[in-house]
Design a protein around this motif. Structure first.
Motif, PDB file in Angstrom:
ATOM      1  N   LYS A 250       0.828  -1.197   0.000  1.00  0.00           N
ATOM      2  CA  LYS A 250       0.000   0.000   0.000  1.00  0.00           C
ATOM      3  C   LYS A 250       0.868   1.255   0.000  1.00  0.00           C
ATOM      4  O   LYS A 250       0.506   2.275  -0.597  1.00  0.00           O
ATOM      5  N   ASN A 253       1.803   1.829  -3.528  1.00  0.00           N
ATOM      6  CA  ASN A 253       0.661   2.376  -4.264  1.00  0.00           C
ATOM      7  C   ASN A 253       0.471   3.856  -3.968  1.00  0.00           C
ATOM      8  O   ASN A 253       0.200   4.664  -4.859  1.00  0.00           O
ATOM      9  N   HIS A 258      -1.301   3.625  -8.652  1.00  0.00           N
ATOM     10  CA  HIS A 258      -1.843   2.279  -8.879  1.00  0.00           C
ATOM     11  C   HIS A 258      -1.237   1.605 -10.104  1.00  0.00           C
ATOM     12  O   HIS A 258      -1.141   0.374 -10.149  1.00  0.00           O
ATOM     13  N   GLY A 261       1.737  -0.034  -8.929  1.00  0.00           N
ATOM     14  CA  GLY A 261       1.358  -1.213  -8.157  1.00  0.00           C
ATOM     15  C   GLY A 261       0.985  -2.376  -9.053  1.00  0.00           C
ATOM     16  O   GLY A 261       1.386  -3.522  -8.809  1.00  0.00           O
ATOM     17  N   ASP A 262       0.229  -2.101 -10.126  1.00  0.00           N
ATOM     18  CA  ASP A 262      -0.146  -3.156 -11.074  1.00  0.00           C
ATOM     19  C   ASP A 262       1.089  -3.737 -11.758  1.00  0.00           C
ATOM     20  O   ASP A 262       1.188  -4.950 -11.977  1.00  0.00           O
ATOM     21  N   ASP A 298      -2.633  -7.535  -3.454  1.00  0.00           N
ATOM     22  CA  ASP A 298      -1.257  -8.037  -3.532  1.00  0.00           C
ATOM     23  C   ASP A 298      -1.151  -9.415  -2.890  1.00  0.00           C
ATOM     24  O   ASP A 298      -0.057  -9.827  -2.491  1.00  0.00           O
TER      25      ASP A 298
END
Length: 650
Positions: A250, A253, A258, A261-262, A298
């Motif tokens: 997190k 992110n 995001h 993060g992806d 995740d």
């Protein structure tokens, strides 16, 4: 009345007339018989709906009507060309019909015959022979042409026979039209069926697989887990369920967004897939290859069947943790990742899929609480801790509304004078059942529940209310330091919202000092610099907390519009015992002086540390030597009474 007598001539004419009528009746019956059989032209199965079958049946029907030494049918193709579909000849002496038709085409007579909806007899060749042409068409579309060499007595034949020929060929045209329509519909049906089947497969795949990584999702993973448990229900071998969760995901992110993060999720999924494709010998299992799944966010799940002993599982999980704990480039930033894993084994840790998943999840959270970047097997006592975590999540949602949050303040002391010049605001949760909880027991839950922005706003509101209650002018108020999370840092209007709160309570913006840890800042230095600059513009002071732990470069600090560096307690706690720590603190002081920053030493607990910090030139200090975090009423007393906190030797 006298009898009527006929002459021989009259009698012969009468007999001829009778023969004609008999032949006509016979011909009519014959034609009707032929026409009744033309239904065979229309195929009723896939095999005889083919054009060549319709052509063959048509010629058979025509030959029953007419004695034709030679006949042929031409079909019109998509390029408006007539192609010979079938040619029948009575014997070897007859076979030049295609050549004669070609002559008619060249002469243009063939084209003229297409527009005549009746039999056309045309001379062809020097032998005085005739060619019979008849268009094969529906009312709207030409399908082809019938051609024949009639016998000597067939032209002209009885009008009824010629009408029957027209009707047969008309039926043939509609049979060809119907066959084309049937095959068109069949092709469309087949195409629709293929599309439907493909879409069904895609829909099933979409429903059972994760769209980001194309791994099995939670639904498919749960189904495979249930099947595996059923296969190994006899107890001859076991099933290991491994759940793993990326550490500090997190935070990534919040810092990089995001998309980053992806990208990290995809890279981790690829690395784990490659690892699990290695031969099974290292896992100690005898079943199918391990199933890797992305369960959401995740979190990943791994299913290993046919386990004979736990040694292989330990080796596999150790390799998983090692594979995950590497540095990857994400969104053009170097990111060091790690994971925490929990393991539950069937049948020891549960005999239902949901139970096994829940217990593996409890083991995973235990691994996180024990420092992350590791794994734990499930044990019975974990359930109580998991339940407690769940209850805290449930209760935290109403903590603000029910006025359960509190602010305590740890005084900030001026080293030279011992005066209280400010304080750091530290949140507490006055839980109705569990008592006063420190932030370490609930702030991570707040991050997970996306309550951190709401809590951050409450902290600033409460700090401003407390400051406003102090006597004296606004400019004489002490500085209050407030921690800001990485998630708050990504709020686009953070500076404007914070400034509005200070104005609402009549507190000068420079009385509020916002703190971010060095590691959070370095995760996204560009965003931090941009937000710091905007906060600086509205008048707030800025501090870098836990300095020395996040590997910030001098260049990055120079670009960051911060006012204060807070030396991490890990360098202060052994300051009088460790020459290395003393050198580090002295170097930080020199660096801060070169950047015109103030210095606050955290975790001060002894007089010896105070003397050394003074000697090095440090400005301020916090720690238990001076005061533990206290309620605001106690801080007020220290400020109003101008309490001095000096070493005992002074």
């Amino acid at each position: 009345m006298s009898p009527s007598y006929r002459t021989p001539e009259e009698f012969e004419q009468l007999q001829e007339r009778i023969r004609y009528l008999e032949q006509s009746l016979e011909g009519n019956a014959y034609v009707m018989d032929v026409l009744s059989s033309t239904t065979a032209i229309f195929g009723d199965t896939e095999g005889n709906r083919r054009p060549e079958v319709i052509v063959r049946n048509t010629l058979e029907a025509v030959r029953r009507l007419l004695a034709l030494p030679e006949s042929a049918i031409y079909l019109l193709d998509g390029d408006a060309s007539f192609n010979l579909a079938q040619h029948d000849a009575e014997d070897d002496t007859h076979g030049d019909l295609p050549d004669r038709v070609e002559q008619l085409i060249q002469q243009g007579t063939f084209s003229w015959a297409l527009h005549e909806n009746h039999p056309v007899f045309l001379p062809a060749g020097e032998d005085g022979g005739m060619v019979l042409l008849h268009v094969i068409s529906t009312r709207t579309r030409v399908r082809g042409m019938f051609a024949a060499r009639p016998g000597q007595d067939e032209a002209p034949r009885h009008e009824l026979v010629m009408s029957a020929l027209t009707l047969v060929l008309f039926n043939a045209a509609y049979a060809l039209e119907s066959a084309d329509l049937y095959h068109l519909m069949e092709r469309r049906q087949q195409a629709l069926q293929r599309i439907t089947e493909r879409q069904s497969r895609e829909l099933l795949h979409h429903m059972s697989h994760d769209s980001l990584t194309n791994l099995p999702n939670r639904m498919l993973f749960s189904d495979r887990l249930a099947q595996a448990m059923e296969r190994h229900a006899n107890g001859s071998s076991h099933v290991a369920l491994i759940l793993l969760d990326l550490d500090n995901f997190k935070r990534l992110n919040d810092a990089l967004g995001h998309r980053a993060g992806d990208e990290l999720i995809r890279k981790v999924a690829t690395d784990l897939s490659v690892l699990l494709e290695t031969p099974r010998g290292s896992t100690g299992g005898q079943g199918p290859s391990p199933t890797l799944s992305r369960l959401g966010g995740d979190e990943f799940g791994i299913l290993v069947e046919g386990i004979q002993g736990l040694e292989g599982v330990v080796r596999l999980v150790t390799e998983i943790v090692r594979t995950t704990a590497v540095e990857r480039t994400v969104a053009d930033h170097p990111v060091l990742t790690s994971c925490s894993a929990g393991i539950a084994v069937f049948p020891y840790d549960g005999d239902e899929p949901d139970t096994l998943l829940s217990n593996a999840d409890a083991a995973m959270y235990d691994a996180k609480e024990r420092g992350r970047n590791g794994f734990r097997f499930y044990t019975q006592d974990l359930n109580s801790r998991t339940f407690r975590h769940f209850r805290l999540e449930t209760d935290l949602g109403g903590a603000i509304e029910d006025d359960q949050l509190r602010l305590h303040y740890q005084p900030k002391i001026e080293l030279a004078t011992g005066r209280v010049v400010g304080a750091e605001a530290l949140i507490r949760w006055d839980h109705p059942r569990l008592g006063m909880l420190p932030p370490g027991q609930f702030m991570e839950i707040a991050e997970d529940m996306t309550l951190i922005e709401q809590i951050g706003e409450w902290v600033l509101q409460q700090a401003c209310r407390d400051l406003a209650s102090l006597p004296g002018t606004a400019q004489a108020l002490p500085h209050i330091a407030i921690n800001v999370s990485a998630r708050q840092l990504r709020q686009p209007n953070l500076a404007e919202e914070f400034f509005a709160i200070t104005e609402e309570h009549g507190i000068p913006a420079d009385r509020i000092e916002l703190e971010l840890t060095e590691s959070v800042i370095m995760d996204d230095a560009d965003t931090a610099a941009r937000v710091f600059q905007r906060l600086r513009e509205v008048g707030m002071s800025l501090a870098v907390d836990d300095f020395g732990t996040g590997h910030a470069s001098l260049t990055q600090l120079k670009q960051l519009p911060a006012d204060t560096l807070k030396i991490d307690r890990s360098f202060v706690m052994d300051l009088e015992k460790s020459h290395e720590d003393a050198k580090i603190v002295r170097a930080i002081v020199v660096m801060a002086r070169s950047l015109d920053m103030q210095l606050v030493a955290e975790g001060v607990e002894t007089d010896a540390q105070i003397h050394l910090l003074r000697e090095f030139g440090c400005d301020y200090a916090q720690g238990f030597r001076y005061s533990r975090p206290v309620a605001f009423d106690e801080l007020r007393e220290m400020i109003v009474n101008d309490v001095r906190m000096l070493p005992e030797s002074e």
